[in-house]
Design an enzyme around this catalytic site. Structure first.
Site, PDB file in Angstrom:
ATOM      1  N   SER A 139     112.616   1.548  75.125  1.00  0.00           N
ATOM      2  CA  SER A 139     113.824   2.389  75.161  1.00  0.00           C
ATOM      3  C   SER A 139     114.192   2.760  73.729  1.00  0.00           C
ATOM      4  CB  SER A 139     114.975   1.572  75.768  1.00  0.00           C
ATOM      5  OG  SER A 139     116.212   2.241  75.615  1.00  0.00           O
ATOM      6  N   TYR A 152     120.045  -6.212  77.329  1.00  0.00           N
ATOM      7  CA  TYR A 152     119.097  -5.094  77.434  1.00  0.00           C
ATOM      8  C   TYR A 152     118.490  -4.790  76.066  1.00  0.00           C
ATOM      9  CZ  TYR A 152     117.429  -0.427  78.849  1.00  0.00           C
ATOM     10  OH  TYR A 152     116.654   0.686  79.116  1.00  0.00           O
TER      11      TYR A 152
HETATM   12  P1  NAD Z   1     115.493   2.606  88.053  1.00  0.00           P
HETATM   13  O1  NAD Z   1     116.622   1.705  88.414  1.00  0.00           O
HETATM   14  O2  NAD Z   1     115.349   3.906  88.761  1.00  0.00           O
HETATM   15  O3  NAD Z   1     114.111   1.868  88.192  1.00  0.00           O
HETATM   16  C1  NAD Z   1     113.943   0.509  87.931  1.00  0.00           C
HETATM   17  C2  NAD Z   1     112.731   0.064  88.698  1.00  0.00           C
HETATM   18  O4  NAD Z   1     112.548  -1.328  88.462  1.00  0.00           O
HETATM   19  C3  NAD Z   1     112.917   0.252  90.214  1.00  0.00           C
HETATM   20  O5  NAD Z   1     111.704   0.707  90.768  1.00  0.00           O
HETATM   21  C4  NAD Z   1     113.240  -1.145  90.688  1.00  0.00           C
HETATM   22  O6  NAD Z   1     112.830  -1.362  92.030  1.00  0.00           O
HETATM   23  C5  NAD Z   1     112.407  -1.947  89.713  1.00  0.00           C
HETATM   24  N1  NAD Z   1     112.820  -3.341  89.638  1.00  0.00           N
HETATM   25  C6  NAD Z   1     114.049  -3.840  89.369  1.00  0.00           C
HETATM   26  N2  NAD Z   1     114.028  -5.185  89.451  1.00  0.00           N
HETATM   27  C7  NAD Z   1     112.754  -5.527  89.770  1.00  0.00           C
HETATM   28  C8  NAD Z   1     112.110  -6.761  90.020  1.00  0.00           C
HETATM   29  N3  NAD Z   1     112.768  -7.921  89.970  1.00  0.00           N
HETATM   30  N4  NAD Z   1     110.813  -6.744  90.342  1.00  0.00           N
HETATM   31  C9  NAD Z   1     110.124  -5.555  90.447  1.00  0.00           C
HETATM   32  N5  NAD Z   1     110.676  -4.372  90.221  1.00  0.00           N
HETATM   33  C10 NAD Z   1     111.992  -4.364  89.888  1.00  0.00           C
HETATM   34  O7  NAD Z   1     115.617   2.831  86.485  1.00  0.00           O
HETATM   35  P2  NAD Z   1     114.742   3.694  85.445  1.00  0.00           P
HETATM   36  O8  NAD Z   1     115.685   4.466  84.628  1.00  0.00           O
HETATM   37  O9  NAD Z   1     113.643   4.393  86.122  1.00  0.00           O
HETATM   38  O10 NAD Z   1     114.184   2.530  84.514  1.00  0.00           O
HETATM   39  C11 NAD Z   1     112.808   2.247  84.402  1.00  0.00           C
HETATM   40  C12 NAD Z   1     112.538   1.654  83.034  1.00  0.00           C
HETATM   41  O11 NAD Z   1     112.817   2.637  82.039  1.00  0.00           O
HETATM   42  C13 NAD Z   1     113.392   0.430  82.709  1.00  0.00           C
HETATM   43  O12 NAD Z   1     112.617  -0.528  82.026  1.00  0.00           O
HETATM   44  C14 NAD Z   1     114.453   1.020  81.804  1.00  0.00           C
HETATM   45  O13 NAD Z   1     114.985   0.058  80.942  1.00  0.00           O
HETATM   46  C15 NAD Z   1     113.657   2.065  81.059  1.00  0.00           C
HETATM   47  N6  NAD Z   1     114.480   3.100  80.435  1.00  0.00           N
HETATM   48  C16 NAD Z   1     115.274   3.913  81.181  1.00  0.00           C
HETATM   49  C17 NAD Z   1     116.035   4.873  80.539  1.00  0.00           C
HETATM   50  C18 NAD Z   1     116.919   5.805  81.293  1.00  0.00           C
HETATM   51  O14 NAD Z   1     117.724   6.496  80.668  1.00  0.00           O
HETATM   52  N7  NAD Z   1     116.802   5.904  82.605  1.00  0.00           N
HETATM   53  C19 NAD Z   1     115.990   5.004  79.149  1.00  0.00           C
HETATM   54  C20 NAD Z   1     115.178   4.142  78.427  1.00  0.00           C
HETATM   55  C21 NAD Z   1     114.417   3.202  79.077  1.00  0.00           C
END
Ligand code: NAD
Length: 257
Positions: A139, A152
């Site tokens: 991130s 986080y």
């Molecule tokens: P999201 O909530 O849509 O997806 C999270 C995913 O992780 C889901 O598929 C969920 O089922 C899975 N998950 C959660 N707990 C779990 C567990 N115990 N076991 C297996 N799977 C699990 O969120 P997102 O935005 O798609 O985030 C995905 C990644 O991207 C994360 O690591 C997040 O930190 C990172 N990220 C997101 C953003 C953003 O702005 N959305 C920015 C930077 C980084």
């Protein structure tokens, strides 16, 4: 097809960025394993939909990334992988002195430790083939900080460090490891933060999006899951064979400020 013959596992990929990355990898010809902690007909349907959309082989394997044994079992059940994308992640927003202990532990386990366990299980197979790609979805918060997101930010800085160490240990073996650092992408994890941010900052939804979230993103636009997927496919390409141990920001200029 660029990634034909490669098997990719994307953790936490039944939603958001993971789903977008899985779709782009399938479009590039990889066999893809989708994962989350649940095991519903909808989860398996997501895999079937991507398969019919792309023509790639796509399956769903349940594994809870908060559990070290499940992380390692995911790699074994899939039969190993050529491409590992560590993406599963959760978020919680609170001041340090009010931060629930169980939330701290869960965020460190899912966002950081899971990547260690899956990588440990996947590397021997990659080394044996002399080819592998580990892409860790970190991130902008792996490179910078914001208040109220202590667990986080600690986890994502940890993911960047883990990526560098993995790269050094894998160097010269045909295996690379890098961290992709997205800025804000409008996915469920971000949607869920909006009410907490509204409360913490005493602002309405539109003001939180504009003044708290996208204020750090000079482009003024969310990044998209397709852009994170495309960056991941690039890191899996031959052009990226000497890119290892580094971070790629997809953040609309956030970390240039
Ligand atoms: P999201 O909530 O849509 O997806 C999270 C995913 O992780 C889901 O598929 C969920 O089922 C899975 N998950 C959660 N707990 C779990 C567990 N115990 N076991 C297996 N799977 C699990 O969120 P997102 O935005 O798609 O985030 C995905 C990644 O991207 C994360 O690591 C997040 O930190 C990172 N990220 C997101 C953003 C953003 O702005 N959305 C920015 C930077 C980084």
């Amino acid at each position: 097809m660029q990634l034909a013959g490669k098997r990719a596992i994307v953790t936490g990929s039944n939603s958001g960025i993971g789903l977008g990355v899985a779709r782009e990898l399938a479009r590039a010809g990889a066999e893809v394993v989708i994962n989350s902690f649940s095991d519903t007909p909808e989860d398996h349907q997501i895999a079937a939909d991507i398969a019919s959309e792309t023509g790639a082989s796509v399956t769903y394997i349940q594994a809870d990334m908060s559990k070290p044994d499940d992380c390692r079992a995911l790699i074994q059940k899939a039969g190993g992988c050529d491409i590992l994308v560590n993406n599963a992640g959760i978020q919680h927003v609170a001041r340090i002195e009010e931060f629930p202990m169980d939330k701290w532990d869960a965020i460190i386990a899912i966002n950081l430790s899971s990547a260690f366990h899956t990588t440990a299980a996947a590397l021997p197979g990659m080394y044996a083939k002399g080819w592998g790609r580990v892409v860790n979805i970190a991130s902008a918060h792996g490179l910078t900080a914001s208040p109220y997101k202590s667990a986080y930010i600690a986890a994502k800085h940890g993911v960047v460090g883990l990526s560098k160490t993995t790269a050094l240990e894998a160097a010269g073996k045909g295996v690379t490891c890098n961290a992709v650092c997205p800025g804000y992408v409008l996915t469920p994890i971000v949607e869920k933060q909006i009410p907490d941010q509204m409360k913490t900052h005493n602002m309405d939804r539109e003001t939180v999006i504009k003044e708290v979230m996208l204020s750090r993103q000079p482009s003024g636009e969310f990044a998209t899951v397709e852009q994170i997927g495309g960056t991941t496919v690039f890191l899996c390409s031959d052009a990226a064979a000497q890119i290892t141990g580094t971070t790629i920001s997809v953040d609309g200029g956030w970390t240039a400020l």
